[in-house]
Design a protein around this motif. Structure first.
Motif, PDB file in Angstrom:
ATOM      1  N   ALA A  76      17.424   3.994-111.418  1.00  0.00           N
ATOM      2  CA  ALA A  76      17.258   4.491-112.791  1.00  0.00           C
ATOM      3  C   ALA A  76      18.471   5.295-113.258  1.00  0.00           C
ATOM      4  CB  ALA A  76      15.988   5.316-112.898  1.00  0.00           C
TER       5      ALA A  76
ATOM      6  N   ASP B  64      21.704   7.770-122.645  1.00  0.00           N
ATOM      7  CA  ASP B  64      20.390   8.403-122.710  1.00  0.00           C
ATOM      8  C   ASP B  64      19.500   7.840-123.809  1.00  0.00           C
ATOM      9  OD1 ASP B  64      20.827  10.083-120.553  1.00  0.00           O
ATOM     10  OD2 ASP B  64      21.591  11.722-121.788  1.00  0.00           O
TER      11      ASP B  64
ATOM     12  N   PHE C 114      18.249   4.357-122.833  1.00  0.00           N
ATOM     13  CA  PHE C 114      17.426   4.479-121.620  1.00  0.00           C
ATOM     14  C   PHE C 114      16.071   5.092-121.961  1.00  0.00           C
ATOM     15  CE2 PHE C 114      15.861   6.595-117.824  1.00  0.00           C
ATOM     16  CZ  PHE C 114      15.982   5.590-116.882  1.00  0.00           C
ATOM     17  N   ASN C 115      16.079   6.163-122.746  1.00  0.00           N
ATOM     18  CA  ASN C 115      14.840   6.855-123.079  1.00  0.00           C
ATOM     19  C   ASN C 115      13.944   6.031-124.000  1.00  0.00           C
ATOM     20  OD1 ASN C 115      15.546   9.040-121.508  1.00  0.00           O
ATOM     21  ND2 ASN C 115      16.464  10.153-123.201  1.00  0.00           N
TER      22      ASN C 115
ATOM     23  N   VAL D 120      21.290   2.927-114.280  1.00  0.00           N
ATOM     24  CA  VAL D 120      21.018   2.279-115.570  1.00  0.00           C
ATOM     25  C   VAL D 120      21.270   3.269-116.701  1.00  0.00           C
ATOM     26  CG1 VAL D 120      19.262   1.202-117.016  1.00  0.00           C
ATOM     27  CG2 VAL D 120      19.367   0.663-114.573  1.00  0.00           C
ATOM     28  N   ARG D 121      20.791   4.499-116.552  1.00  0.00           N
ATOM     29  CA  ARG D 121      21.001   5.531-117.578  1.00  0.00           C
ATOM     30  C   ARG D 121      22.494   5.743-117.817  1.00  0.00           C
ATOM     31  NH1 ARG D 121      18.000   9.820-119.636  1.00  0.00           N
ATOM     32  NH2 ARG D 121      16.343   9.504-118.111  1.00  0.00           N
TER      33      ARG D 121
END
Length: 120
Positions: free
Chosen positions: A105, A114, A117-118, A108-109
């Motif tokens: 994770a 952010d 991703f979020n 990927v972020r």
């Protein structure tokens, strides 16, 4: 507005989706009306008022691997509404190589940022 790509130095331009690209997030939101003389009438595009910046992530087709490409954001106006135009900011090109393992994770972020991703 549409996103177009060329692989021949601008000789021909193709919509990013027609060329095989895929919007991962923030893709086109409607078709351009054919009633007001727009040069991109009938095409899927970003249209209307967004109310702010839109985070967009596009995955380019594998057919473009190893090729020199150019991208252009094509804004087209029509005879229906007067407005102030467009703004484009913070364009990033991320080159991904083959990954032979599942990314963590945090990795990927780091790659997508952010905000994107979020969103997932």
């Amino acid at each position: 507005m549409v996103l177009e790509v060329t692989t021949n130095g601008g000789g021909t331009w193709t919509d990013i989706v027609t060329a095989g690209g895929v919007f991962v997030t923030g893709g086109y939101n409607a078709a351009i009306s054919t009633a007001y003389s727009s040069p991109i009438a009938g095409r899927q595009a970003w249209t209307g008022t967004s109310g702010g910046y839109i985070d967009t992530l596009v995955s380019l087709p594998t057919s473009m691997n190893g090729q020199t490409i150019q991208l252009r954001w094509r804004m087209a106006s029509d005879s229906s509404v007067a407005s102030t135009g467009i703004n484009i900011d913070d364009v990033e090109i991320i080159i991904a190589t083959s990954v032979h393992r599942r990314m963590k994770a945090a990795e990927v972020r780091h790659v997508v940022g952010d905000k994107i991703f979020n969103a997932y």
